[in-house]
Design a protein around this motif. Structure first.
Motif, PDB file in Angstrom:
ATOM      1  N   LEU A  34      14.648 -52.416 -59.210  1.00 16.58           N
ATOM      2  CA  LEU A  34      15.952 -51.844 -59.554  1.00 16.58           C
ATOM      3  C   LEU A  34      16.848 -52.869 -60.252  1.00 16.58           C
ATOM      4  CD1 LEU A  34      16.763 -49.798 -56.315  1.00 16.58           C
ATOM      5  CD2 LEU A  34      15.773 -48.959 -58.464  1.00 16.58           C
ATOM      6  N   ARG A  35      16.748 -54.128 -59.854  1.00 18.45           N
ATOM      7  CA  ARG A  35      17.576 -55.175 -60.464  1.00 18.45           C
ATOM      8  C   ARG A  35      17.047 -55.628 -61.816  1.00 18.45           C
ATOM      9  NH1 ARG A  35      16.863 -59.507 -57.939  1.00 18.45           N
ATOM     10  NH2 ARG A  35      15.792 -58.867 -56.053  1.00 18.45           N
ATOM     11  N   VAL A  60       3.428 -54.506 -58.805  1.00 23.34           N
ATOM     12  CA  VAL A  60       4.245 -54.878 -57.647  1.00 23.34           C
ATOM     13  C   VAL A  60       5.350 -55.868 -58.019  1.00 23.34           C
ATOM     14  CG1 VAL A  60       2.432 -54.399 -55.957  1.00 23.34           C
ATOM     15  CG2 VAL A  60       2.625 -56.692 -56.924  1.00 23.34           C
ATOM     16  N   LYS A  61       5.297 -56.394 -59.264  1.00 20.97           N
ATOM     17  CA  LYS A  61       6.338 -57.310 -59.727  1.00 20.97           C
ATOM     18  C   LYS A  61       6.489 -57.184 -61.236  1.00 20.97           C
ATOM     19  CE  LYS A  61       3.141 -61.194 -59.881  1.00 20.97           C
ATOM     20  NZ  LYS A  61       2.878 -62.570 -59.486  1.00 20.97           N
ATOM     21  N   LYS A  62       7.519 -57.804 -61.761  1.00 15.13           N
ATOM     22  CA  LYS A  62       7.895 -57.618 -63.163  1.00 15.13           C
ATOM     23  C   LYS A  62       6.757 -57.909 -64.136  1.00 15.13           C
ATOM     24  CE  LYS A  62      11.666 -58.484 -66.340  1.00 15.13           C
ATOM     25  NZ  LYS A  62      12.981 -59.097 -66.533  1.00 15.13           N
ATOM     26  N   ASP A  63       5.960 -58.923 -63.837  1.00 16.53           N
ATOM     27  CA  ASP A  63       4.839 -59.270 -64.724  1.00 16.53           C
ATOM     28  C   ASP A  63       3.840 -58.125 -64.868  1.00 16.53           C
ATOM     29  OD1 ASP A  63       6.020 -61.731 -64.781  1.00 16.53           O
ATOM     30  OD2 ASP A  63       4.497 -62.745 -63.584  1.00 16.53           O
ATOM     31  N   HIS A  64       3.822 -57.210 -63.906  1.00 16.40           N
ATOM     32  CA  HIS A  64       2.874 -56.102 -63.916  1.00 16.40           C
ATOM     33  C   HIS A  64       3.413 -54.860 -64.625  1.00 16.40           C
ATOM     34  CE1 HIS A  64       1.319 -57.841 -59.837  1.00 16.40           C
ATOM     35  NE2 HIS A  64       0.962 -58.593 -60.858  1.00 16.40           N
ATOM     36  N   TYR A  65       4.727 -54.808 -64.868  1.00 14.89           N
ATOM     37  CA  TYR A  65       5.314 -53.608 -65.452  1.00 14.89           C
ATOM     38  C   TYR A  65       4.855 -53.458 -66.906  1.00 14.89           C
ATOM     39  CZ  TYR A  65       8.840 -54.347 -61.719  1.00 14.89           C
ATOM     40  OH  TYR A  65       9.494 -54.566 -60.536  1.00 14.89           O
ATOM     41  N   PRO A  66       4.765 -52.226 -67.388  1.00 12.22           N
ATOM     42  CA  PRO A  66       4.475 -52.050 -68.815  1.00 12.22           C
ATOM     43  C   PRO A  66       5.671 -52.496 -69.651  1.00 12.22           C
ATOM     44  CG  PRO A  66       4.889 -49.927 -67.772  1.00 12.22           C
ATOM     45  CD  PRO A  66       4.895 -50.948 -66.683  1.00 12.22           C
ATOM     46  N   PRO A  67       5.462 -52.783 -70.926  1.00 13.69           N
ATOM     47  CA  PRO A  67       6.576 -53.218 -71.783  1.00 13.69           C
ATOM     48  C   PRO A  67       7.696 -52.173 -71.765  1.00 13.69           C
ATOM     49  CG  PRO A  67       4.487 -53.382 -72.953  1.00 13.69           C
ATOM     50  CD  PRO A  67       4.199 -52.689 -71.663  1.00 13.69           C
ATOM     51  N   ALA A  89       6.325 -44.001 -43.107  1.00  7.56           N
ATOM     52  CA  ALA A  89       4.965 -44.543 -43.211  1.00  7.56           C
ATOM     53  C   ALA A  89       4.623 -45.397 -41.991  1.00  7.56           C
ATOM     54  CB  ALA A  89       4.825 -45.374 -44.482  1.00  7.56           C
ATOM     55  N   LYS A  90       3.426 -45.174 -41.450  1.00  7.33           N
ATOM     56  CA  LYS A  90       2.986 -45.946 -40.283  1.00  7.33           C
ATOM     57  C   LYS A  90       2.314 -47.227 -40.768  1.00  7.33           C
ATOM     58  CE  LYS A  90       2.513 -41.985 -37.277  1.00  7.33           C
ATOM     59  NZ  LYS A  90       1.642 -41.097 -36.540  1.00  7.33           N
ATOM     60  N   VAL A  91       3.149 -48.204 -41.043  1.00  7.75           N
ATOM     61  CA  VAL A  91       2.668 -49.501 -41.523  1.00  7.75           C
ATOM     62  C   VAL A  91       3.425 -50.585 -40.768  1.00  7.75           C
ATOM     63  CG1 VAL A  91       2.048 -48.677 -43.833  1.00  7.75           C
ATOM     64  CG2 VAL A  91       4.347 -49.541 -43.420  1.00  7.75           C
ATOM     65  N   PRO A  92       2.864 -51.802 -40.713  1.00  2.00           N
ATOM     66  CA  PRO A  92       3.576 -52.905 -40.052  1.00  2.00           C
ATOM     67  C   PRO A  92       4.924 -53.176 -40.718  1.00  2.00           C
ATOM     68  CG  PRO A  92       1.283 -53.498 -40.489  1.00  2.00           C
ATOM     69  CD  PRO A  92       1.538 -52.195 -41.190  1.00  2.00           C
ATOM     70  N   GLU A  93       5.842 -53.710 -39.938  1.00  2.00           N
ATOM     71  CA  GLU A  93       7.208 -53.971 -40.424  1.00  2.00           C
ATOM     72  C   GLU A  93       7.214 -54.902 -41.639  1.00  2.00           C
ATOM     73  OE1 GLU A  93      11.126 -53.629 -40.999  1.00  2.00           O
ATOM     74  OE2 GLU A  93       9.919 -52.405 -39.648  1.00  2.00           O
ATOM     75  N   GLU A  94       6.318 -55.896 -41.678  1.00  2.00           N
ATOM     76  CA  GLU A  94       6.304 -56.821 -42.826  1.00  2.00           C
ATOM     77  C   GLU A  94       5.886 -56.094 -44.110  1.00  2.00           C
ATOM     78  OE1 GLU A  94       2.422 -57.610 -40.518  1.00  2.00           O
ATOM     79  OE2 GLU A  94       4.533 -57.465 -40.001  1.00  2.00           O
ATOM     80  N   VAL A  95       5.004 -55.104 -43.997  1.00  2.00           N
ATOM     81  CA  VAL A  95       4.617 -54.303 -45.165  1.00  2.00           C
ATOM     82  C   VAL A  95       5.807 -53.467 -45.627  1.00  2.00           C
ATOM     83  CG1 VAL A  95       3.110 -52.435 -45.998  1.00  2.00           C
ATOM     84  CG2 VAL A  95       2.175 -54.246 -44.536  1.00  2.00           C
ATOM     85  N   ARG A  96       6.489 -52.858 -44.667  1.00  2.00           N
ATOM     86  CA  ARG A  96       7.676 -52.059 -44.976  1.00  2.00           C
ATOM     87  C   ARG A  96       8.722 -52.913 -45.690  1.00  2.00           C
ATOM     88  NH1 ARG A  96       8.937 -47.423 -41.592  1.00  2.00           N
ATOM     89  NH2 ARG A  96       7.330 -48.310 -40.270  1.00  2.00           N
ATOM     90  N   GLN A  97       8.929 -54.153 -45.218  1.00  2.00           N
ATOM     91  CA  GLN A  97       9.893 -55.059 -45.851  1.00  2.00           C
ATOM     92  C   GLN A  97       9.462 -55.435 -47.263  1.00  2.00           C
ATOM     93  OE1 GLN A  97      12.913 -56.153 -44.989  1.00  2.00           O
ATOM     94  NE2 GLN A  97      12.809 -54.765 -43.253  1.00  2.00           N
ATOM     95  N   SER A  98       8.156 -55.645 -47.455  1.00  2.00           N
ATOM     96  CA  SER A  98       7.670 -56.017 -48.789  1.00  2.00           C
ATOM     97  C   SER A  98       7.887 -54.867 -49.775  1.00  2.00           C
ATOM     98  CB  SER A  98       6.203 -56.434 -48.753  1.00  2.00           C
ATOM     99  OG  SER A  98       5.355 -55.324 -48.567  1.00  2.00           O
ATOM    100  N   TRP A  99       7.715 -53.615 -49.327  1.00  2.00           N
ATOM    101  CA  TRP A  99       7.988 -52.461 -50.196  1.00  2.00           C
ATOM    102  C   TRP A  99       9.461 -52.417 -50.571  1.00  2.00           C
ATOM    103  CZ3 TRP A  99       5.043 -48.039 -47.181  1.00  2.00           C
ATOM    104  CH2 TRP A  99       3.675 -48.229 -47.328  1.00  2.00           C
ATOM    105  N   SER A 100      10.337 -52.640 -49.598  1.00  2.00           N
ATOM    106  CA  SER A 100      11.775 -52.619 -49.849  1.00  2.00           C
ATOM    107  C   SER A 100      12.162 -53.694 -50.862  1.00  2.00           C
ATOM    108  CB  SER A 100      12.535 -52.815 -48.533  1.00  2.00           C
ATOM    109  OG  SER A 100      13.911 -52.779 -48.755  1.00  2.00           O
ATOM    110  N   GLN A 101      11.601 -54.899 -50.704  1.00  2.00           N
ATOM    111  CA  GLN A 101      11.883 -55.990 -51.639  1.00  2.00           C
ATOM    112  C   GLN A 101      11.341 -55.673 -53.028  1.00  2.00           C
ATOM    113  OE1 GLN A 101      10.131 -59.311 -49.605  1.00  2.00           O
ATOM    114  NE2 GLN A 101      11.832 -59.493 -48.153  1.00  2.00           N
ATOM    115  N   MET A 102      10.146 -55.058 -53.081  1.00  2.00           N
ATOM    116  CA  MET A 102       9.545 -54.682 -54.365  1.00  2.00           C
ATOM    117  C   MET A 102      10.463 -53.706 -55.105  1.00  2.00           C
ATOM    118  SD  MET A 102       5.980 -52.570 -55.082  1.00  2.00           S
ATOM    119  CE  MET A 102       5.368 -53.031 -53.502  1.00  2.00           C
ATOM    120  N   LYS A 151       1.903 -47.301 -52.480  1.00  2.00           N
ATOM    121  CA  LYS A 151       2.126 -48.670 -52.004  1.00  2.00           C
ATOM    122  C   LYS A 151       2.531 -49.623 -53.129  1.00  2.00           C
ATOM    123  CE  LYS A 151      -1.257 -48.157 -48.286  1.00  2.00           C
ATOM    124  NZ  LYS A 151      -1.567 -46.757 -48.414  1.00  2.00           N
ATOM    125  N   VAL A 152       2.472 -49.126 -54.361  1.00  2.00           N
ATOM    126  CA  VAL A 152       2.809 -49.914 -55.539  1.00  2.00           C
ATOM    127  C   VAL A 152       3.715 -49.063 -56.423  1.00  2.00           C
ATOM    128  CG1 VAL A 152       0.685 -51.303 -55.504  1.00  2.00           C
ATOM    129  CG2 VAL A 152       0.711 -49.118 -56.728  1.00  2.00           C
TER     130      VAL A 152
END
Length: 193
Positions: free
Chosen positions: A100-101, A13-20, A82-95, A60-61
């Motif tokens: 991408l950056r 879910v974040k850079k530390d988790h990505y493979p090399p 996806a039928k999920v709460p708005e805060e979950v949807r926002q967290s996916w967008s931020q992820m 979700k990841v």
């Protein structure tokens, strides 16, 4: 491209988790019901590598798959249905935005959209975001088998009007017919030339 091996590497879910970032990477992105996981399975010739579901929003990841020990195919969480709460949807967008950056070995995106529907505000916003990030992308029009040939050609012509600086190609894709698979592998294979 001949597929000799493919394996799931990890989720994150974040850079530390990505493979090399040891090899080039192509990410698959689109609406929650666009068929991202199905496209990955079709490209690598496996039915159950990437988990699919009739219910949108199963991914979700960020899931990383290694093809031939030389290419990452990455399945990103979708947006939209996806039928999920708005805060979950926002967290996916931020992820996704962070990925991408920050993913330095990301070469381009396969950006999926249903061929039967016009591009909506969200799709156009993402296309704009890709341009802002100088991130090349291929527009993959999925579910092409749901259209008659004339309708498919008409939709492709309409999509050619999408003028984006970093749009590499537009490909119609059908899992049932196998349409578009060779074209996508031809584009992906250029990474190695």
């Amino acid at each position: 491209m001949k597929i000799n091996s493919v394996r799931f590497v990890r989720s994150g879910v974040k850079k530390d988790h990505y493979p090399p970032p040891i090899c080039p990477e192509v990410a698959v992105f689109g609406r929650s019901n666009a068929g991202k996981s199905s496209l990955i399975n079709s490209l690598v010739g496996r039915h159950n590598l990437a988990e699919t579901s009739r219910r949108p929003g199963r991914t979700k990841v960020i899931n990383f798959y290694l093809v031939n020990e030389s290419l990452y195919l990455t399945d990103l969480p979708g947006y939209g249905y996806a039928k999920v709460p708005e805060e979950v949807r926002q967290s996916w967008s931020q992820m996704v935005d962070c990925y991408l950056r920050e993913r330095e070995n990301l070469r381009f995106l396969l950006f999926l959209a249903d061929i039967r529907r016009d591009l909506g505000v969200e799709e156009l916003d993402w296309c704009q975001r890709f341009d802002e990030l100088s991130l090349p992308f291929v527009l993959v029009l999925t579910k092409a088998d749901a259209c008659k040939v004339q309708e498919r050609l008409r939709r492709l012509r309409e999509m050619e009007g999408l003028k984006r600086k970093h749009l590499m190609a537009i490909v119609d894709f059908s899992i049932r017919e196998g349409a578009g698979k060779k074209a996508l592998w031809a584009i992906i294979s250029k990474i190695f030339s």
